[in-house]
Design a protein around this motif. Structure first.
Motif, PDB file in Angstrom:
ATOM      1  N   TYR A 178     -10.420   6.549  -5.968  1.00  0.00           N
ATOM      2  CA  TYR A 178      -9.027   6.143  -5.989  1.00  0.00           C
ATOM      3  C   TYR A 178      -8.874   4.924  -6.895  1.00  0.00           C
ATOM      4  O   TYR A 178      -9.557   3.923  -6.711  1.00  0.00           O
ATOM      5  N   VAL A 179      -7.995   5.020  -7.896  1.00  0.00           N
ATOM      6  CA  VAL A 179      -7.795   3.940  -8.868  1.00  0.00           C
ATOM      7  C   VAL A 179      -6.411   3.331  -8.655  1.00  0.00           C
ATOM      8  O   VAL A 179      -5.403   3.989  -8.891  1.00  0.00           O
ATOM      9  N   PRO A 180      -6.327   2.075  -8.197  1.00  0.00           N
ATOM     10  CA  PRO A 180      -5.028   1.446  -7.971  1.00  0.00           C
ATOM     11  C   PRO A 180      -4.414   0.930  -9.273  1.00  0.00           C
ATOM     12  O   PRO A 180      -4.984   1.072 -10.354  1.00  0.00           O
ATOM     13  N   GLY A 181      -3.276   0.287  -9.135  1.00  0.00           N
ATOM     14  CA  GLY A 181      -2.624  -0.339 -10.285  1.00  0.00           C
ATOM     15  C   GLY A 181      -1.428   0.448 -10.770  1.00  0.00           C
ATOM     16  O   GLY A 181      -1.535   1.640 -11.039  1.00  0.00           O
ATOM     17  N   VAL A 206       9.556   2.891  -6.675  1.00  0.00           N
ATOM     18  CA  VAL A 206       9.512   2.701  -8.122  1.00  0.00           C
ATOM     19  C   VAL A 206       8.878   3.882  -8.831  1.00  0.00           C
ATOM     20  O   VAL A 206       9.178   4.143 -10.007  1.00  0.00           O
ATOM     21  N   PHE A 207       8.011   4.646  -8.148  1.00  0.00           N
ATOM     22  CA  PHE A 207       7.387   5.783  -8.832  1.00  0.00           C
ATOM     23  C   PHE A 207       8.403   6.813  -9.288  1.00  0.00           C
ATOM     24  O   PHE A 207       8.118   7.638 -10.167  1.00  0.00           O
ATOM     25  N   GLU A 208       9.616   6.762  -8.747  1.00  0.00           N
ATOM     26  CA  GLU A 208      10.669   7.669  -9.200  1.00  0.00           C
ATOM     27  C   GLU A 208      11.088   7.371 -10.636  1.00  0.00           C
ATOM     28  O   GLU A 208      11.718   8.197 -11.295  1.00  0.00           O
ATOM     29  N   ASP A 209      10.744   6.182 -11.116  1.00  0.00           N
ATOM     30  CA  ASP A 209      11.107   5.792 -12.483  1.00  0.00           C
ATOM     31  C   ASP A 209       9.932   5.903 -13.452  1.00  0.00           C
ATOM     32  O   ASP A 209       9.957   5.317 -14.540  1.00  0.00           O
ATOM     33  N   TYR A 210       8.907   6.651 -13.076  1.00  0.00           N
ATOM     34  CA  TYR A 210       7.839   6.960 -14.024  1.00  0.00           C
ATOM     35  C   TYR A 210       8.461   7.725 -15.200  1.00  0.00           C
ATOM     36  O   TYR A 210       9.326   8.573 -15.002  1.00  0.00           O
ATOM     37  N   GLN A 238       0.828  -1.184   0.000  1.00  0.00           N
ATOM     38  CA  GLN A 238       0.000   0.000   0.000  1.00  0.00           C
ATOM     39  C   GLN A 238       0.864   1.235   0.000  1.00  0.00           C
ATOM     40  O   GLN A 238       2.016   1.227   0.377  1.00  0.00           O
ATOM     41  N   ARG A 239       0.302   2.335  -0.427  1.00  0.00           N
ATOM     42  CA  ARG A 239       0.935   3.638  -0.371  1.00  0.00           C
ATOM     43  C   ARG A 239      -0.041   4.605   0.277  1.00  0.00           C
ATOM     44  O   ARG A 239      -1.252   4.396   0.268  1.00  0.00           O
ATOM     45  N   ASP A 240       0.481   5.673   0.856  1.00  0.00           N
ATOM     46  CA  ASP A 240      -0.363   6.683   1.474  1.00  0.00           C
ATOM     47  C   ASP A 240      -1.224   7.350   0.415  1.00  0.00           C
ATOM     48  O   ASP A 240      -0.719   8.011  -0.491  1.00  0.00           O
ATOM     49  N   MET A 242       3.943   1.878 -17.330  1.00  0.00           N
ATOM     50  CA  MET A 242       3.971   2.157 -15.900  1.00  0.00           C
ATOM     51  C   MET A 242       2.862   3.163 -15.607  1.00  0.00           C
ATOM     52  O   MET A 242       2.626   4.092 -16.391  1.00  0.00           O
ATOM     53  N   ALA A 243       2.152   2.981 -14.503  1.00  0.00           N
ATOM     54  CA  ALA A 243       1.088   3.907 -14.114  1.00  0.00           C
ATOM     55  C   ALA A 243       1.292   4.329 -12.660  1.00  0.00           C
ATOM     56  O   ALA A 243       1.864   3.580 -11.864  1.00  0.00           O
ATOM     57  N   LEU A 244       0.813   5.524 -12.330  1.00  0.00           N
ATOM     58  CA  LEU A 244       0.917   6.032 -10.963  1.00  0.00           C
ATOM     59  C   LEU A 244      -0.473   6.320 -10.416  1.00  0.00           C
ATOM     60  O   LEU A 244      -1.143   7.251 -10.875  1.00  0.00           O
ATOM     61  N   PRO A 245      -0.928   5.565  -9.421  1.00  0.00           N
ATOM     62  CA  PRO A 245      -2.273   5.785  -8.888  1.00  0.00           C
ATOM     63  C   PRO A 245      -2.521   7.198  -8.383  1.00  0.00           C
ATOM     64  O   PRO A 245      -3.643   7.692  -8.468  1.00  0.00           O
ATOM     65  N   LEU A 246      -1.500   7.865  -7.844  1.00  0.00           N
ATOM     66  CA  LEU A 246      -1.700   9.189  -7.265  1.00  0.00           C
ATOM     67  C   LEU A 246      -1.350  10.316  -8.229  1.00  0.00           C
ATOM     68  O   LEU A 246      -1.291  11.478  -7.832  1.00  0.00           O
ATOM     69  N   SER A 247      -1.136   9.983  -9.499  1.00  0.00           N
ATOM     70  CA  SER A 247      -0.821  11.014 -10.487  1.00  0.00           C
ATOM     71  C   SER A 247      -2.093  11.524 -11.149  1.00  0.00           C
ATOM     72  O   SER A 247      -3.193  10.993 -10.947  1.00  0.00           O
TER      73      SER A 247
END
Length: 273
Positions: free
Chosen positions: A22-25, A217-221, A12-14, A51-56
């Motif tokens: 909220y859309v995960p994945g 890993v989100f740093e590699d978006y 999980q992430r904050d 690659m996808a970012l749920p909080l983007s």
């Protein structure tokens, strides 16, 4: 992009700063069905993994249509199904981030916990391709799978991991990738001044000058070059995608329950028709 398939992950992430729904994945694969006005080099119908970012702004991958900015996707590997390709981006980028930060030279030593899981699979395979000496863990039922990845040594999974690693490398390994989140339990496997890589934000215990590094890993978006590296690794047979089961998106909750129960080898993949 029409993401026909998306991989299911645990953890999980904050999400406190996110606005509903909220859309995960975090990874997907599918077919490009529309291209922006300033985009070149891609065509409608191209099969891609992303690659996808749920909080983007663009949101997570549990959707029938995903807006994927240039740099966040690449073509799927040759001979790979869309389902298999959907297992590559998130775990593959995480593995590359670990190895990049470890910066180990050939013949230096890397220990990997959770080697039977897909992240562990990818770390072991990529590290061996780089000439790194790999010590991987495995429960008895997973030993054939883990050995097939090509580690130099396999030790039992569990509380004896650090001791068993030290039996092989008395001074401790140069780095440890903690894919099974054992944290304090396995720190003793690392040499004084070595490196410990956590995938769940653990900051470490300050022991023996060890460098505790948290992998995000989100740093590699939008890391197109790294996605291409993963594509070529699959093309060459270095990296092996592994699908546990393909399920319709309506069964996402079931997939997560089964994943959290443990024992899954490979990734559950959700499909949208």
């Amino acid at each position: 992009m029409n993401p026909t398939d998306t991989g299911v992950r645990a953890g999980q992430r904050d999400s406190s700063q996110a606005s509903p729904p909220y859309v995960p994945g975090m990874d997907a694969a599918g077919v490009i069905d529309e291209i922006g006005p300033d985009v070149s080099g891609w065509e409608v119908g191209d099969e891609v993994m992303a690659m996808a970012l749920p909080l983007s702004t663009h949101g997570g991958a549990y959707v029938q249509e995903l807006v994927a900015p240039v740099g966040s996707f690449t073509r799927i590997p040759r001979g790979t199904s869309i389902e298999e390709a959907s297992t590559i981006p998130m775990n593959g980028l995480t593995a590359l981030q670990i190895l990049s930060r470890a910066a180990l030279a050939p013949a230096q030593t890397l220990a990997v916990t959770g080697a039977a899981g897909l992240l562990g699979n990818y770390v072991v395979q990529l590290a061996r391709a780089a000439g790194i000496t790999v010590i991987a863990d495995a429960a008895p039922k997973d030993e054939p799978l883990v050995r097939s990845l090509g580690p130099d040594h396999v030790v039992p999974r569990g509380a004896s991991f650090a001791r068993d690693v030290r039996d092989l490398v008395p001074d401790g390994v140069d780095a440890l990738a903690d894919a099974s989140v054992q944290q304090d339990e396995v720190v003793d496997a690392v040499s004084d001044g070595g490196a410990f890589f956590s995938v769940r934000g653990w900051k470490g215990n300050g022991a023996r000058g060890i460098r505790f590094d948290t992998i995000m890993v989100f740093e590699d978006y939008r890391s197109f070059d790294k996605l291409e590296q993963l594509r070529h690794a699959v093309d060459s047979g270095t990296l092996t995608p592994r699908v546990a089961e393909v399920l319709p998106a309506a069964r996402a909750a079931e997939a997560h329950e089964r994943l959290e129960a443990g024992g899954t080898r490979g990734r559950f993949v959700l499909t949208w028709e």
